[in-house]
Design an enzyme around this catalytic site. Structure first.
Site, PDB file in Angstrom:
ATOM      1  N   GLU A   1       0.974  -0.937   0.254  1.00 16.13           N
ATOM      2  CA  GLU A   1       0.335  -0.103   0.111  1.00 16.13           C
ATOM      3  C   GLU A   1       1.464   1.615  -0.265  1.00 16.13           C
ATOM      4  OE1 GLU A   1      -2.774  -0.158   3.529  1.00 16.13           O
ATOM      5  OE2 GLU A   1      -3.357  -1.794   3.599  1.00 16.13           O
TER       6      GLU A   1
ATOM      7  N   ASP B 179       0.069   4.155  -3.046  1.00 14.43           N
ATOM      8  CA  ASP B 179       0.074   5.358  -2.851  1.00 14.43           C
ATOM      9  C   ASP B 179       1.369   6.441  -3.818  1.00 14.43           C
ATOM     10  OD1 ASP B 179      -1.402   7.065  -1.800  1.00 14.43           O
ATOM     11  OD2 ASP B 179       0.718   7.352  -0.501  1.00 14.43           O
TER      12      ASP B 179
ATOM     13  N   ASP C 277      -7.148   0.845   0.093  1.00 22.12           N
ATOM     14  CA  ASP C 277      -5.900   0.044   0.682  1.00 22.12           C
ATOM     15  C   ASP C 277      -5.761  -0.719  -0.868  1.00 22.12           C
ATOM     16  OD1 ASP C 277      -5.297   2.038   2.428  1.00 22.12           O
ATOM     17  OD2 ASP C 277      -6.232   0.621   3.992  1.00 22.12           O
TER      18      ASP C 277
ATOM     19  N   GLU D 294      -4.098   0.678  -4.236  1.00 27.65           N
ATOM     20  CA  GLU D 294      -3.138   0.570  -3.470  1.00 27.65           C
ATOM     21  C   GLU D 294      -1.617  -0.064  -4.125  1.00 27.65           C
ATOM     22  OE1 GLU D 294      -3.643   5.143  -1.338  1.00 27.65           O
ATOM     23  OE2 GLU D 294      -2.899   3.458  -0.499  1.00 27.65           O
TER      24      GLU D 294
END
Length: 232
Positions: free
Chosen positions: A46, A50, A119, A122
């Site tokens: 994650e 991101d 999440d 990502e």
């Protein structure tokens, strides 16, 4: 996760992985790892995903909107790279159906939880990046996020429907807006709330969700749709 599920999800993504362990990890929630020891889960992915998403969206906006200042670009990016937008991508991919999680997490509504699905998106982006490289991932992101990017540029993304409703109604003076909890149902660990929004004592919208806040946002959204402020 069995091979059929992984094959199904790769088909939904339109990405065939060389190293399936990246994808398997991306689809593994921490609750599953806690239940089955020595299992890797997706939180580190994650973190990477991101950053990859931020880079690709930032670069795209920088190169394609030369007339926009830094502040405006930052605002547009924040509409694109946010939990709600990631959740939209997750729903499009039916991602919740593929996440490995503990039985306890699933029973408390984890498979439908916005934060868990966002999440996981990502993490999947990070898995694609590690397996296919930046160029492939950039193309994938821009393709998946195309509609969201266009809406953000046109300022058509609303993150807070309750605030939008209040601002719209109070342009011409004070209006009485009340959110009423109609009922809730289900066991304590998976309670569903049903609300309605009353505008000057008239019901203008109804909504439901796994929290009062979520249900109220859904009620406000329906009211805005009913008034023609936003499209369904």
């Amino acid at each position: 996760m069995n091979k059929l599920k992984l094959k199904e999800f790769q088909s939904a993504l339109g990405v065939k992985f060389t190293n399936l362990s990246y994808l398997k990890k991306a689809l593994t929630h921490s609750s599953f790892a806690n239940q089955y020891k020595d299992t890797e889960y997706n939180e580190r992915l994650e973190f990477l995903g991101d950053s990859v998403l931020q880079l690709c969206i930032t670069e795209y906006l920088f190169k394609n909107y030369l007339d926009k200042a830094e502040g405006e670009l930052t605002k547009i990016r924040s509409l694109i790279v946010c939990e709600n937008s990631l959740f939209e991508i997750a729903k499009k991919l039916d991602l919740g159906n593929y996440i490995r999680m503990s039985k306890g997490e699933e029973l408390t509504g984890g498979r439908n939880r916005t934060s868990i699905q966002a999440d996981a998106v990502e993490a999947v982006l990070a898995a694609i990046y590690l397996d296919k490289g930046l160029e492939f991932t950039r193309e994938f992101i821009l393709n998946q996020f195309r509609e969201i990017i266009d809406k953000a540029i046109e300022n058509k993304i609303i993150l807070d429907f309750k605030t939008k409703l209040q601002e719209h109604l109070q342009k011409n003076g004070e209006v009485n807006i009340i959110y009423d909890l109609v009922k809730f149902e289900g066991p304590p660990h998976r309670r569903k709330f049903f609300t309605k929004v009353l505008i000057n004592n008239e019901c203008m919208g109804e909504g439901e969700g796994f929290s009062k806040k979520e249900a109220e946002q859904a009620s406000a959204k329906q009211a805005l749709e009913k008034m023609g402020v936003i499209n369904e």
